[in-house]
Design an enzyme around this catalytic site. Structure first.
Site, PDB file in Angstrom:
ATOM      1  N   ASN A  63       8.059  24.798  -5.218  1.00  0.00           N
ATOM      2  CA  ASN A  63       9.244  23.937  -5.182  1.00  0.00           C
ATOM      3  C   ASN A  63      10.315  24.694  -4.413  1.00  0.00           C
ATOM      4  O   ASN A  63      10.871  25.670  -4.914  1.00  0.00           O
ATOM      5  CB  ASN A  63       9.701  23.642  -6.620  1.00  0.00           C
ATOM      6  N   TRP A  64      10.578  24.217  -3.207  1.00  0.00           N
ATOM      7  CA  TRP A  64      11.540  24.941  -2.344  1.00  0.00           C
ATOM      8  C   TRP A  64      12.984  24.614  -2.670  1.00  0.00           C
ATOM      9  O   TRP A  64      13.887  25.216  -2.115  1.00  0.00           O
ATOM     10  CB  TRP A  64      11.231  24.642  -0.864  1.00  0.00           C
ATOM     11  N   SER A  71      10.171  31.369 -13.359  1.00  0.00           N
ATOM     12  CA  SER A  71      10.049  32.787 -13.032  1.00  0.00           C
ATOM     13  C   SER A  71       8.595  33.270 -12.944  1.00  0.00           C
ATOM     14  O   SER A  71       8.286  34.404 -13.332  1.00  0.00           O
ATOM     15  CB  SER A  71      10.853  33.646 -14.009  1.00  0.00           C
ATOM     16  N   GLY A 122       9.211  28.321  -8.094  1.00  0.00           N
ATOM     17  CA  GLY A 122      10.383  28.143  -7.252  1.00  0.00           C
ATOM     18  C   GLY A 122      10.532  29.297  -6.269  1.00  0.00           C
ATOM     19  O   GLY A 122       9.921  29.306  -5.193  1.00  0.00           O
ATOM     20  N   GLY A 123      11.312  30.271  -6.640  1.00  0.00           N
ATOM     21  CA  GLY A 123      11.656  31.373  -5.736  1.00  0.00           C
ATOM     22  C   GLY A 123      10.459  32.030  -5.066  1.00  0.00           C
ATOM     23  O   GLY A 123      10.501  32.322  -3.862  1.00  0.00           O
ATOM     24  N   GLU A 148       8.698  23.667 -18.097  1.00  0.00           N
ATOM     25  CA  GLU A 148       9.587  24.659 -17.509  1.00  0.00           C
ATOM     26  C   GLU A 148      10.793  24.865 -18.420  1.00  0.00           C
ATOM     27  O   GLU A 148      11.756  24.075 -18.367  1.00  0.00           O
ATOM     28  CB  GLU A 148      10.091  24.194 -16.143  1.00  0.00           C
TER      29      GLU A 148
HETATM   30  P1  PGA Z   1      11.568  29.674 -10.379  1.00  0.00           P
HETATM   31  O1  PGA Z   1      11.753  28.085 -10.372  1.00  0.00           O
HETATM   32  O2  PGA Z   1      10.117  29.966 -10.147  1.00  0.00           O
HETATM   33  O3  PGA Z   1      12.450  30.166  -9.255  1.00  0.00           O
HETATM   34  O4  PGA Z   1      12.023  30.154 -11.717  1.00  0.00           O
HETATM   35  C1  PGA Z   1      10.780  27.253 -10.941  1.00  0.00           C
HETATM   36  C2  PGA Z   1      11.170  25.813 -10.790  1.00  0.00           C
HETATM   37  O5  PGA Z   1      12.364  25.484 -10.877  1.00  0.00           O
HETATM   38  O6  PGA Z   1      10.309  24.938 -10.575  1.00  0.00           O
END
Ligand code: PGA
Length: 250
Positions: A10-11, A208, A229-230, A163
């Protein structure tokens, strides 16, 4: 049940056209790990170009409107996203629940609209830090599933993502038993709602996830993949997570 793992990136609001090289590198990573499913939710501005450049990769959107068309300035319908090349969309991401005040009813309607137009859906659920501290995490997630899950969610078009909101972008993750507990609760709720038809619904963990923790998270029972995400913004960071997903395939 052991299912093929889905590793979805997820960008969020990241990525200009120059980042299409990174999308192509992620597509190569996906092709190198056929034992896992890989998907990438991109900013809407990149969907068409990314789908054209990397046709083998499942490109998706991060949100969708519940209506097919009309006076909804700034919004995008499922048909528009599909035409642009999206194969799926996220709905109910906690940043939208938080920033845009989306309710479970809104999220249900978005999932139904996406399905109607042929998009697969990753429906996100998860408690806030306050809800967890109050001992309500399981109940919040159960309610989000009960109110957000479309009746015809059987089949592989619908994926859930657990999440915890406090774990997103923070570098903090729940303990392994805490993840296992909520995934078991989510699985039981999906089974209660869909019965025998619930078997194909994958439940991802998100918050995370990195190359350093993917192995142990993806080994948890009822964790059928990850929403990242990141660590999905570059192929270099995403590849170890994809590899971990492929490695757990039987
Ligand atoms: P993150 O984000 O991996 O940066 O914690 C996950 C998400 O929001 O889908």
């Amino acid at each position: 049940m052991t299912m093929r793992k889905l590793i979805a990136g997820n960008w969020k609001m990241n990525g200009m056209l120059a980042a299409l090289d990174e999308v192509a590198a992620i597509a190569e990573t996906a092709a190198a790990h056929p034992a896992a499913d890989v998907a990438l939710a991109l900013p809407a501005t990149l969907i068409a170009a990314a789908a054209a450049r990397s046709p083998g990769l499942a490109i998706g959107a991060q949100d969708v409107h519940a209506r097919d068309s009309g006076a909804h300035t700034g919004c995008l319908s499922a048909a528009m996203l599909r035409e642009a090349g999206a194969r799926f969309t996220l709905v109910g991401h906690s940043e939208r629940r938080g920033d845009q005040g989306e309710t479970n009813q809104d999220i249900w309607a978005k999932a139904v609209a996406a399905r109607r137009c042929g998009l697969s859906v990753i429906l996100c659920v998860g408690e806030t830090a306050e809800e967890r501290d109050a001992g309500r995490a399981a109940r919040v997630v159960q309610a989000q599933i009960e109110q957000g899950l479309p009746d015809d969610a059987e089949g592989d078009w619908l994926t859930l993502a657990y999440e915890p909101r406090w774990a997103i972008g923070t570098g903090r993750t729940p303990s392994i038993p805490e993840i296992a507990e909520i995934h078991a609760v989510a699985r039981a709720k999906v089974r209660a709602l869909l019965g025998d038809r619930s078997g194909a619904v994958r439940i991802l963990y998100g918050g995370s996830v990195t190359g350093a923790n993917a192995d142990e998270i993806l080994a948890i029972a009822d964790v059928d993949g990850a929403l990242v995400g990141g660590a999905s913004l570059t192929a270099a960071k995403f590849a170890p997570i994809v590899a971990a997903g492929a490695a757990t395939a039987v």
